[in-house]
Design a protein around this motif. Structure first.
Motif: not given
Length: 405
Positions: A181-192, A250-257, A259-260
């Motif tokens: 949850a932390v890796g994907m939602l709380v403190v996600p990576i910055h995709p760009q 791609q997974e981060v922008v799909r799952l992390a609000p 980074r949407w």
């Protein structure tokens, strides 16, 4: 990593009369700068991992202590940190496999060890059973490895205690879910930023290698041409890392609000990077063919060397068009088309005899290199934002115009 990270002195012959110790001492400042740049690049890329791991460990320990009633929730933060580290640059499925493997190894170890105790054959038995269960669940390599490794940990860490079986099992599951949850939602990576930093060690050396290739062809320097080819060949593993980073982003922008809002930019950037990679593979084929042409003493006109250098320049220009501000790609496209015209001039004018469409300014390998060059240029045009049909039509029109001149 930046293209200028290699010491300039490494590419030049050592001055006559200069000792090896003197050359080593003279190159020390550049090596120090190279080391600092490399570490700065790694920190910018992976620095967020430390924050994610710290947050995940804190939350997992708090949940295990406050809500699970475990006075020493060791496995919860340990599993959380492991999951955060594993999810950096990997796919979600593999991360979940790691989590399932931890829980599975714990379950098998806690079920078997109270019955047989601790010992060498007991440890082997637990590992065999854990991996067999993982195989029956159709798990991949990550699940099998993690299940076996966790089973070993449980079999040797401490004596089996029945009262701790459920808390350890639950601790690991909670810790893994917190890490995910932390890796994907709380403190996600910055995709760009992550993808652009992964692209640095691919694009910068590739551009430098192509410029070096152009210069080597002008001098007909076979050794330098082979070095440029080697520089393009070693980019394969870095392209794999870039592909992994694209998958993670791609997974981060799909799952992390949080980074949407970057979905549209990342989709455009991903498309551009894929065609840019294809273009680099094409450039490697060009370099391989031209190296063979030099080795066989075929003619390589000045225009071909200029075209390769201009294509490298267009890649540098194209980088500015893949930013959120989306600079105008027309300059890069014009450079690509000019490079195509130069290759057409290198091939030679059309001949009256239809069975000989060119005057053979290039040899056999050079002609194949010209075809590979056009394919690489076509992929660069697509990376600039053109669709496939438009890019193909532009390349074809340019080639036809060259033959009619």
């Amino acid at each position: 990593m930046p293209a200028n990270q290699e010491p300039a002195a490494d590419n030049d012959p050592p001055p006559h009369g200069v000792s090896r110790a003197d050359r080593t001492w003279a190159g020390l400042p550049e090596r120090v700068r190279h080391g600092l740049r490399t570490r700065a690049w790694r920190f910018r890329l992976y620095g967020l991992l430390a924050v994610q791991a710290g947050v995940a460990a804190s939350i997992a320990w708090f949940v295990g202590y406050q809500f699970l009633g475990n006075p020493a929730p060791v496995l919860a933060p340990t599993t959380a940190v492991g999951i955060v580290a594993a999810s950096m640059g990997t796919r979600l499925r593999r991360t979940i496999e790691l989590l399932v493997g931890v829980v599975l190894g714990l379950a098998v170890g806690d079920a078997v060890m109270p019955l047989f105790g601790i010992g060498p054959w007991q440890t082997g038995l637990v590992v065999v059973l854990a991996i067999i269960v993982a195989i029956l669940l159709k798990g991949g390599g990550s699940l099998l490895t993690q299940a076996g490794g966790t089973a070993v940990l449980i079999a040797t860490l401490e004596p089996p205690v029945r009262d701790l079986s459920v808390p350890r099992f639950v601790d690991a599951a909670v810790g893994g879910l917190v890490g995910l949850a932390v890796g994907m939602l709380v403190v996600p990576i910055h995709p760009q930023r992550t993808v652009q930093r992964l692209a640095e060690p691919v694009l910068d050396p590739a551009i430098a290698a192509l410029h070096s290739l152009g210069g080597a062809l002008r001098r007909r320097d076979l050794d330098a041409t082979e070095q440029s080819l080697t520089g393009l060949r070693i980019l394969g593993s870095r392209m794999n890392a870039l592909d992994e980073g694209l998958g993670a982003a791609q997974e981060v922008v799909r799952l992390a609000p949080l980074r949407w809002h970057q979905r549209r930019f990342l989709a455009r950037y991903t498309q551009a990077v894929k065609h840019l990679e294809r273009s680099l593979y094409g450039c490697r084929a060009v370099a391989r063919r031209l190296t063979k042409a030099l080795r066989e003493d075929e003619p390589i006109p000045e225009e071909f060397a200029a075209a390769i250098e201009l294509l490298a320049t267009s890649m540098h220009t194209l980088r500015r068009t893949t930013t959120p501000e989306r600079a105008d790609p027309q300059e890069a496209r014009q450079q690509i088309l000019t490079a195509l015209k130069l290759v057409g001039e290198a091939q030679g004018p059309a001949a009256p005899d239809p069975t000989r469409p060119h005057a053979h300014r290039l040899g056999y390998s050079g002609m194949i290199a010209a075809g590979e060059f056009r394919m690489a240029a076509q992929d660069l045009l697509i990376a600039s934002g053109l669709d496939t049909d438009e890019a193909v039509a532009l390349v074809r029109r340019t080639a036809d115009r060259d033959e009619s001149d």
